[in-house]
Design a protein around this motif. Structure first.
Motif, mmCIF file in Angstrom:
data_model
loop_
_atom_site.group_PDB
_atom_site.id
_atom_site.type_symbol
_atom_site.label_atom_id
_atom_site.label_comp_id
_atom_site.label_asym_id
_atom_site.label_seq_id
_atom_site.Cartn_x
_atom_site.Cartn_y
_atom_site.Cartn_z
ATOM 1 N N LYS A 1 0.829 -1.210 0.000
ATOM 2 C CA LYS A 1 0.000 0.000 0.000
ATOM 3 C C LYS A 1 0.859 1.253 0.000
ATOM 4 O O LYS A 1 0.628 2.189 -0.781
ATOM 5 C CB LYS A 1 -0.933 -0.007 1.203
ATOM 6 N N ARG A 2 1.877 1.291 0.854
ATOM 7 C CA ARG A 2 2.727 2.477 0.947
ATOM 8 C C ARG A 2 3.525 2.692 -0.329
ATOM 9 O O ARG A 2 3.674 3.819 -0.810
ATOM 10 C CB ARG A 2 3.665 2.348 2.148
ATOM 11 N N LEU A 3 4.040 1.626 -0.879
ATOM 12 C CA LEU A 3 4.847 1.750 -2.094
ATOM 13 C C LEU A 3 4.025 2.294 -3.262
ATOM 14 O O LEU A 3 4.459 3.200 -3.983
ATOM 15 C CB LEU A 3 5.435 0.390 -2.466
ATOM 16 N N LEU A 4 2.835 1.741 -3.448
ATOM 17 C CA LEU A 4 2.027 2.151 -4.590
ATOM 18 C C LEU A 4 1.418 3.535 -4.381
ATOM 19 O O LEU A 4 1.217 4.287 -5.340
ATOM 20 C CB LEU A 4 0.945 1.113 -4.866
ATOM 21 N N ALA A 5 1.137 3.883 -3.123
ATOM 22 C CA ALA A 5 0.607 5.217 -2.837
ATOM 23 C C ALA A 5 1.678 6.285 -3.006
ATOM 24 O O ALA A 5 1.355 7.468 -3.180
ATOM 25 C CB ALA A 5 0.035 5.268 -1.427
ATOM 26 N N GLY A 6 2.950 5.887 -2.970
ATOM 27 C CA GLY A 6 4.043 6.854 -3.012
ATOM 28 C C GLY A 6 4.564 7.169 -4.391
ATOM 29 O O GLY A 6 5.697 7.642 -4.528
ATOM 30 N N ALA A 7 3.781 6.939 -5.434
ATOM 31 C CA ALA A 7 4.198 7.290 -6.792
ATOM 32 C C ALA A 7 3.778 8.734 -7.104
ATOM 33 O O ALA A 7 2.723 9.180 -6.648
ATOM 34 C CB ALA A 7 3.564 6.335 -7.798
ATOM 35 N N PRO A 8 4.537 9.474 -7.883
ATOM 36 C CA PRO A 8 5.816 9.092 -8.499
ATOM 37 C C PRO A 8 7.032 9.351 -7.620
ATOM 38 O O PRO A 8 8.146 8.981 -7.981
ATOM 39 C CB PRO A 8 5.854 9.964 -9.750
ATOM 40 N N THR A 9 6.831 10.049 -6.489
ATOM 41 C CA THR A 9 7.927 10.228 -5.542
ATOM 42 C C THR A 9 7.428 9.937 -4.136
ATOM 43 O O THR A 9 6.300 10.323 -3.793
ATOM 44 C CB THR A 9 8.478 11.670 -5.589
ATOM 45 N N PRO A 10 8.187 9.226 -3.352
ATOM 46 C CA PRO A 10 9.561 8.781 -3.598
ATOM 47 C C PRO A 10 9.681 7.421 -4.285
ATOM 48 O O PRO A 10 10.779 6.928 -4.474
ATOM 49 C CB PRO A 10 10.140 8.707 -2.185
ATOM 50 N N PHE A 11 8.544 6.828 -4.703
ATOM 51 C CA PHE A 11 8.596 5.497 -5.324
ATOM 52 C C PHE A 11 8.132 5.605 -6.771
ATOM 53 O O PHE A 11 6.939 5.555 -7.069
ATOM 54 C CB PHE A 11 7.737 4.505 -4.536
ATOM 55 N N SER A 12 9.068 5.759 -7.664
ATOM 56 C CA SER A 12 8.747 6.013 -9.071
ATOM 57 C C SER A 12 8.448 4.720 -9.822
ATOM 58 O O SER A 12 9.168 3.728 -9.675
ATOM 59 C CB SER A 12 9.921 6.724 -9.751
ATOM 60 N N PRO A 13 7.415 4.739 -10.697
ATOM 61 C CA PRO A 13 7.171 3.582 -11.556
ATOM 62 C C PRO A 13 8.250 3.423 -12.625
ATOM 63 O O PRO A 13 8.389 2.360 -13.219
ATOM 64 C CB PRO A 13 5.820 3.896 -12.210
ATOM 65 N N SER A 14 8.995 4.490 -12.888
ATOM 66 C CA SER A 14 10.028 4.463 -13.921
ATOM 67 C C SER A 14 11.312 3.896 -13.343
ATOM 68 O O SER A 14 12.111 4.605 -12.728
ATOM 69 C CB SER A 14 10.267 5.876 -14.463
ATOM 70 N N THR A 15 11.511 2.606 -13.522
ATOM 71 C CA THR A 15 12.711 1.946 -13.005
ATOM 72 C C THR A 15 13.695 1.707 -14.143
ATOM 73 O O THR A 15 13.333 1.750 -15.320
ATOM 74 C CB THR A 15 12.355 0.596 -12.359
ATOM 75 N N VAL A 16 14.929 1.405 -13.787
ATOM 76 C CA VAL A 16 15.939 1.193 -14.818
ATOM 77 C C VAL A 16 15.559 0.018 -15.714
ATOM 78 O O VAL A 16 15.784 0.042 -16.934
ATOM 79 C CB VAL A 16 17.332 0.987 -14.169
ATOM 80 N N GLU A 17 14.921 -1.009 -15.121
ATOM 81 C CA GLU A 17 14.516 -2.174 -15.923
ATOM 82 C C GLU A 17 13.393 -1.808 -16.897
ATOM 83 O O GLU A 17 13.411 -2.224 -18.057
ATOM 84 C CB GLU A 17 14.066 -3.310 -15.009
ATOM 85 N N LYS A 18 12.425 -1.047 -16.424
ATOM 86 C CA LYS A 18 11.322 -0.659 -17.306
ATOM 87 C C LYS A 18 11.796 0.267 -18.419
ATOM 88 O O LYS A 18 11.358 0.146 -19.563
ATOM 89 C CB LYS A 18 10.220 0.036 -16.508
ATOM 90 N N ARG A 19 12.676 1.197 -18.089
ATOM 91 C CA ARG A 19 13.171 2.103 -19.125
ATOM 92 C C ARG A 19 13.909 1.335 -20.211
ATOM 93 O O ARG A 19 13.770 1.629 -21.400
ATOM 94 C CB ARG A 19 14.073 3.172 -18.499
ATOM 95 N N ALA A 20 14.668 0.344 -19.805
ATOM 96 C CA ALA A 20 15.400 -0.454 -20.784
ATOM 97 C C ALA A 20 14.461 -1.297 -21.636
ATOM 98 O O ALA A 20 14.649 -1.437 -22.854
ATOM 99 C CB ALA A 20 16.408 -1.359 -20.073
ATOM 100 N N ALA A 21 13.421 -1.846 -21.010
ATOM 101 C CA ALA A 21 12.496 -2.723 -21.741
ATOM 102 C C ALA A 21 11.537 -1.931 -22.618
ATOM 103 O O ALA A 21 11.454 -2.141 -23.838
ATOM 104 C CB ALA A 21 11.720 -3.589 -20.760
ATOM 105 N N LEU A 22 10.807 -1.004 -22.009
ATOM 106 C CA LEU A 22 9.787 -0.269 -22.763
ATOM 107 C C LEU A 22 10.395 0.693 -23.772
ATOM 108 O O LEU A 22 9.735 1.100 -24.728
ATOM 109 C CB LEU A 22 8.862 0.478 -21.803
ATOM 110 N N GLY A 23 11.655 1.040 -23.589
ATOM 111 C CA GLY A 23 12.323 1.896 -24.566
ATOM 112 C C GLY A 23 12.410 1.269 -25.943
ATOM 113 O O GLY A 23 12.634 1.980 -26.934
ATOM 114 N N HIS A 24 12.217 -0.023 -26.041
ATOM 115 C CA HIS A 24 12.243 -0.683 -27.352
ATOM 116 C C HIS A 24 11.085 -0.255 -28.238
ATOM 117 O O HIS A 24 11.206 -0.294 -29.465
ATOM 118 C CB HIS A 24 12.204 -2.209 -27.168
ATOM 119 N N PHE A 25 9.954 0.121 -27.638
ATOM 120 C CA PHE A 25 8.800 0.457 -28.490
ATOM 121 C C PHE A 25 8.013 1.671 -28.025
ATOM 122 O O PHE A 25 7.124 2.135 -28.740
ATOM 123 C CB PHE A 25 7.856 -0.755 -28.619
#
Length: 435
Positions: free
Chosen positions: A90-114
């Protein structure tokens, strides 16, 4: 300094052995199955070996051993946390986009393909405008989209041409589903443009490898140009018409994400159909909801929507939710990656309905009381297409169930008399119309 904007949870250090178990039994099977585009062969293996069951058991042991505290995994060169309690989810998802951003290094690398400019991987400066555009078009919080009437007609037409004389398999259903998706998003002129979605599929398969696969920039540009041409037509009765009124420069990247998400919606719809085929009481209740309705007109279909939600609870289409800290928090320094393994929370053995089909929990308040049930995520970054997806899925199911009953022809046994499988391979699941 720990942020004062979030609860001071203090992760406990996982042992090397615990970290290896999480890597081998949770992370590796999830990655192998394909996080951006599912791999049918690996999903077949996962279904046979029930990888998610093993992962849930492991995380339950870790939760009990560490008294629900989050774990700091021993990952060389990285700060990685693992959530083990609903309160932390609950705390993690409520804390978007700061201090818990949905934009992670893994997502940027993956979704950057398309979709390199998609809202999900946008920084804080760009996210607000892109999220506002997405919500203006998809209209979350509105059970019936302003275009629900033409969408309902399109769904009825596509359901009517779905072959019903023989066994219904995933490939047959999926062809019809994508015809519908292209109509809803881009208009009837795009209905048969399989090249567009085939290009997206190839890019998504590359995206499974994230930064380990080079980007195919030429293919991405060809896909983007083709998509932009459909959007430029702004066909009335499609999302493209609403998009045109919003005039967003990076609309193609947002639409690419919606098409990606509609793939998961098709999986959820097909799995829901399989559940209803194998649960007579729930099927009769769903069919009774259709009495007297003209399905070429839009309806809320509350029970069928609840059925879809519970199918996604049972088999999450986003098994791993990631967040990345934008500043130092109790989870660790800025740049810490936090993992939420949704099958663990959705199939927690302590839940009385963990392994059974229970649509009513979405209608009687039980789901709302459990912050760890997040079929469409939660908080400020909750899926903005959740209501549109539920409308399309429930309306498709309504059309199929109005005319036919189904029974399983292959796949694992789905029955109210036994625990449902933790992993369900939809690619090799077959249904048979029986009347």
């Amino acid at each position: 300094m720990t942020s004062t904007r979030e609860h001071r949870t203090h992760p406990e250090a996982a042992s090397v052995a615990e970290t290896l178990r999480v890597a081998l039994e949770v992370a590796l099977p999830t990655l192998a199955g394909g996080v951006i585009k599912r791999r049918p062969a690996m999903m077949a293996v996962a279904g046979k070996l029930q990888f998610d069951r093993r992962a849930v058991r492991l995380l339950r042991r870790l939760r009990d051993r560490h008294h629900g505290h989050p774990l700091k995994l021993r990952v060389p060169g990285r700060s990685v946390g693992l959530a083990l309690s609903g309160a932390d989810v609950k705390r993690l998802l409520a804390g978007a986009p700061t201090p818990f951003s949905p934009s992670t290094v893994e997502k940027r690398a993956a979704l950057g393909h398309f979709q390199p400019h998609g809202v999900l991987i946008s920084d804080a400066a760009e996210r607000t405008a892109r999220r506002r555009f997405t919500e203006a078009v998809l209209q979350p919080g509105r059970p019936l989209h302003e275009l629900a009437a033409p969408f309902a007609r399109a769904i009825a037409e596509e359901a009517a041409v779905l072959p019903q004389s023989a066994t219904l398999d995933w490939d047959t259903f999926n062809v019809t589903w994508w015809c519908l998706v292209r109509r809803v998003v881009l208009g009837s002129a795009a209905r048969d443009d399989t090249t567009l979605t085939d290009q997206l599929e190839r890019l998504r398969l590359d995206a499974n490898w994230a930064y380990a696969h080079p980007k195919r920039k030429q293919l991405r540009e060809e896909f983007r140009r083709r998509l932009a041409e459909h959007l430029k037509r702004a066909e009335p009765g499609s999302l493209a018409a609403v998009i045109a009124a919003e005039d967003a420069a990076d609309a193609p990247d947002q639409v690419a994400h919606w098409l990606f998400a509609f793939d998961a919606a098709g999986m959820a719809t097909y799995r829901t159909l399989a559940l209803l085929a194998s649960h007579p009481a729930e099927l009769e209740r769903a069919r009774s909801e259709l009495d007297g309705l003209d399905l070429t007109e839009p309806h809320q279909l509350s029970y069928l929507r609840a059925c879809v939600l519970d199918a996604v609870r049972l088999w999450p289409t986003t098994p791993m939710i990631l967040r990345e800290t934008t500043e130092e928090t109790s989870w660790g320094p800025a740049g810490t990656t936090v993992l939420i393994f949704t099958p663990f929370f959705h199939r927690d053995p302590d839940l009385p309905y963990a392994d059974r089909f229970e649509p009513d929990l979405w209608l009687d308040g039980r789901a709302a009381e459990n912050p760890a049930l997040v079929p469409f995520s939660a908080g400020p970054a909750i899926c903005p297409g959740r209501d549109l997806v539920r409308f399309c899925a429930s309306t498709m199911l309504a059309n199929l169930l109005r005319e036919h009953r189904y029974e399983q022809a292959s796949g694992p046994v789905l029955s109210p008399e036994r625990p449902l499988p933790a992993t369900l391979d939809n690619f090799h699941l077959k249904l048979k119309p029986v009347g």
